[in-house]
Design a protein around this motif. Sequence first.
Motif, PDB file in Angstrom:
ATOM      1  N   HIS A 186     -22.752 -20.254  -5.949  1.00  0.00           N
ATOM      2  CA  HIS A 186     -22.590 -19.060  -5.121  1.00  0.00           C
ATOM      3  C   HIS A 186     -23.959 -18.422  -4.883  1.00  0.00           C
ATOM      4  O   HIS A 186     -24.263 -17.367  -5.449  1.00  0.00           O
ATOM      5  N   PRO A 187     -24.802 -19.023  -4.064  1.00  0.00           N
ATOM      6  CA  PRO A 187     -26.146 -18.474  -3.854  1.00  0.00           C
ATOM      7  C   PRO A 187     -26.118 -17.201  -3.019  1.00  0.00           C
ATOM      8  O   PRO A 187     -25.226 -16.979  -2.203  1.00  0.00           O
ATOM      9  N   VAL A 188     -27.126 -16.368  -3.237  1.00  0.00           N
ATOM     10  CA  VAL A 188     -27.264 -15.130  -2.465  1.00  0.00           C
ATOM     11  C   VAL A 188     -27.739 -15.431  -1.053  1.00  0.00           C
ATOM     12  O   VAL A 188     -27.279 -14.821  -0.078  1.00  0.00           O
ATOM     13  N   ASP A 189     -28.643 -16.380  -0.925  1.00  0.00           N
ATOM     14  CA  ASP A 189     -29.226 -16.718   0.377  1.00  0.00           C
ATOM     15  C   ASP A 189     -28.488 -17.914   0.981  1.00  0.00           C
ATOM     16  O   ASP A 189     -28.433 -18.991   0.385  1.00  0.00           O
ATOM     17  N   ILE A 216     -20.056 -17.613   8.629  1.00  0.00           N
ATOM     18  CA  ILE A 216     -20.073 -16.343   7.908  1.00  0.00           C
ATOM     19  C   ILE A 216     -19.482 -15.265   8.801  1.00  0.00           C
ATOM     20  O   ILE A 216     -20.042 -14.928   9.844  1.00  0.00           O
ATOM     21  N   TYR A 217     -18.319 -14.758   8.399  1.00  0.00           N
ATOM     22  CA  TYR A 217     -17.702 -13.634   9.102  1.00  0.00           C
ATOM     23  C   TYR A 217     -18.172 -12.354   8.419  1.00  0.00           C
ATOM     24  O   TYR A 217     -17.853 -12.098   7.260  1.00  0.00           O
ATOM     25  N   LYS A 218     -18.904 -11.548   9.146  1.00  0.00           N
ATOM     26  CA  LYS A 218     -19.473 -10.311   8.594  1.00  0.00           C
ATOM     27  C   LYS A 218     -18.732  -9.116   9.169  1.00  0.00           C
ATOM     28  O   LYS A 218     -18.612  -8.984  10.399  1.00  0.00           O
ATOM     29  N   GLU A 219     -18.205  -8.271   8.284  1.00  0.00           N
ATOM     30  CA  GLU A 219     -17.512  -7.076   8.743  1.00  0.00           C
ATOM     31  C   GLU A 219     -18.530  -6.038   9.195  1.00  0.00           C
ATOM     32  O   GLU A 219     -19.473  -5.719   8.474  1.00  0.00           O
ATOM     33  N   GLU A 244     -17.815 -10.140  12.875  1.00  0.00           N
ATOM     34  CA  GLU A 244     -18.739 -10.840  13.761  1.00  0.00           C
ATOM     35  C   GLU A 244     -19.297 -12.055  13.031  1.00  0.00           C
ATOM     36  O   GLU A 244     -19.444 -12.029  11.798  1.00  0.00           O
ATOM     37  N   ILE A 245     -19.545 -13.100  13.748  1.00  0.00           N
ATOM     38  CA  ILE A 245     -20.138 -14.287  13.134  1.00  0.00           C
ATOM     39  C   ILE A 245     -21.633 -14.046  12.952  1.00  0.00           C
ATOM     40  O   ILE A 245     -22.368 -13.840  13.922  1.00  0.00           O
ATOM     41  N   ALA A 246     -22.074 -14.018  11.706  1.00  0.00           N
ATOM     42  CA  ALA A 246     -23.467 -13.702  11.390  1.00  0.00           C
ATOM     43  C   ALA A 246     -24.336 -14.951  11.482  1.00  0.00           C
ATOM     44  O   ALA A 246     -23.914 -16.041  11.070  1.00  0.00           O
ATOM     45  N   PRO A 247     -25.538 -14.806  12.014  1.00  0.00           N
ATOM     46  CA  PRO A 247     -26.449 -15.958  12.071  1.00  0.00           C
ATOM     47  C   PRO A 247     -27.068 -16.239  10.709  1.00  0.00           C
ATOM     48  O   PRO A 247     -27.181 -15.349   9.869  1.00  0.00           O
ATOM     49  N   VAL A 248     -27.437 -17.467  10.492  1.00  0.00           N
ATOM     50  CA  VAL A 248     -28.139 -17.848   9.263  1.00  0.00           C
ATOM     51  C   VAL A 248     -29.610 -18.064   9.602  1.00  0.00           C
ATOM     52  O   VAL A 248     -29.951 -18.389  10.742  1.00  0.00           O
ATOM     53  N   PRO A 249     -30.527 -17.905   8.638  1.00  0.00           N
ATOM     54  CA  PRO A 249     -30.279 -17.564   7.234  1.00  0.00           C
ATOM     55  C   PRO A 249     -29.835 -16.113   7.058  1.00  0.00           C
ATOM     56  O   PRO A 249     -30.146 -15.250   7.870  1.00  0.00           O
ATOM     57  N   LEU A 250     -29.069 -15.890   5.974  1.00  0.00           N
ATOM     58  CA  LEU A 250     -28.528 -14.578   5.682  1.00  0.00           C
ATOM     59  C   LEU A 250     -28.539 -14.346   4.180  1.00  0.00           C
ATOM     60  O   LEU A 250     -28.220 -15.249   3.405  1.00  0.00           O
ATOM     61  N   SER A 251     -28.904 -13.137   3.781  1.00  0.00           N
ATOM     62  CA  SER A 251     -28.867 -12.765   2.365  1.00  0.00           C
ATOM     63  C   SER A 251     -27.673 -11.852   2.123  1.00  0.00           C
ATOM     64  O   SER A 251     -27.543 -10.811   2.781  1.00  0.00           O
ATOM     65  N   LEU A 252     -26.808 -12.252   1.203  1.00  0.00           N
ATOM     66  CA  LEU A 252     -25.628 -11.470   0.874  1.00  0.00           C
ATOM     67  C   LEU A 252     -25.992 -10.300  -0.044  1.00  0.00           C
ATOM     68  O   LEU A 252     -27.037 -10.323  -0.704  1.00  0.00           O
ATOM     69  N   HIS A 253     -25.114  -9.305  -0.079  1.00  0.00           N
ATOM     70  CA  HIS A 253     -25.354  -8.110  -0.895  1.00  0.00           C
ATOM     71  C   HIS A 253     -25.203  -8.454  -2.377  1.00  0.00           C
ATOM     72  O   HIS A 253     -24.146  -8.885  -2.829  1.00  0.00           O
ATOM     73  N   LEU A 254     -26.277  -8.267  -3.139  1.00  0.00           N
ATOM     74  CA  LEU A 254     -26.317  -8.613  -4.561  1.00  0.00           C
ATOM     75  C   LEU A 254     -26.342  -7.344  -5.402  1.00  0.00           C
ATOM     76  O   LEU A 254     -27.082  -6.410  -5.114  1.00  0.00           O
TER      77      LEU A 254
END
Length: 422
Positions: free
Chosen positions: A234-237, A245-248, A280-290
């Motif tokens: 489960h990487p952050v990046d 990635i569906y981003k609210e 919305e479909i988020a573009p990569v690369p993306l860093s998730l909230h840690l």
Amino acid sequence: MNFSEIFKLSNQLCKFSPDGKCLASGVQYRLVVREAHTLQILRLFTCLDQIQHIEWSSDSLFILCAMYKRGIVQVWSLEQPNWHCKIDEGSAGLVATCWSPDGRHLLNTTEFHLRITVWSLCTKSVSYIKYPKACQQGIAFTKDGRYMALAERRDCKDYVSLFVCSDWQLLRYKVLLYSLDGRLLSTYSAYNWSLGVKSIAWSPSSQFLAIGSFDEKVRILNHVTWKKIAEFEHPVDIVSPKIIIYKEVEKSPAVDTEKLVFPPGKKMSSSLFSTKSKYEIAPVPLSLHLVEPAADRANPRIGVGMLAFSCDNCFLATRNDKIPNAVWIWDVQKMKLFVILEQLCPVQLFQWDPRQARLAVCSGNNRVYLWSPAGCVSVQVPMDGDFQVTSLCWHPSGSSLALLSKDNFCMCFLEKAEEDPK
């Protein structure tokens, strides 16, 4: 989607009957049984104290109400409202209770886990089981209801013992993965010298066992060799373009300033201060909230704390507690990550539709989220006041959801897909 009005609730006690016909809820001293679709009250029972746990029997004919503070369990009958049963554990106390698979025996665990008392509703006989281990989910039954597995603590050692449910006699005990004749199939340890298993889940086909660990990984074992066949991190990046990635995101509705009046009316006020969310479909690369856990506190929020297979065995949903806003959905057939849902708030609970690959998610706000391979949607619960969805449960048919807040609940009825015109 259609939503019902809200109803009172205590301790988030709200459960559908196994046959899907009824919905039981606890409101302080009272047990309310409603028809699952119309929500009309069918039965109303008054208990001796505030209800702390409710549970349906397997045939949906009886329901138990546990009052742990007083060491009492009351059982009610839907077919015979005048009949009821009271079990008082007395000075032994009560910390847990559950039904046996036949729906005619109750298993009460006394304080300090000194013993388990088995009460029969048919013969009024009592049996005792010693040495239960003080742990969560220490009891499990086979699907056919013939055997019970019990975590035990004997002579300073841990065991898993097998009991025959017909007479509650000890069959055989072995440790970890075992067969019904007592043969030890395998032992498994994810790694040594550290915290280990945090959560586990069987696939519906029993082919796979998913093990979530404190090292933020999920390991998949197969049922033939009990060896690891896959390991999910489960990487952050997130860098792979193959991951969806569906981003609210949250947006305020546009307001026509020319029509703005003061003081604003009720409709205008709700438009000014309400926000709507969508994916919305988020573009990569993306860093998730840690969220880094506090190192100086006990029970740090770390590791894979939630995981569940879809009913068709095609998907596995997980949550890494260090990345609390994300739900990871894995393709079980390809054994790789398929989708990530990134929420605005920490995920409180997710649960699969019992009939199809559809996941419901709640994040402690006034919305419910649904994902399927076709996409995902955010739906606001249309209630006045502060209705925060902290838990949810599916109707056995998958046609509706019970949405639970701290003191209330409402029903969400899902519309069926329209048939193609002929």
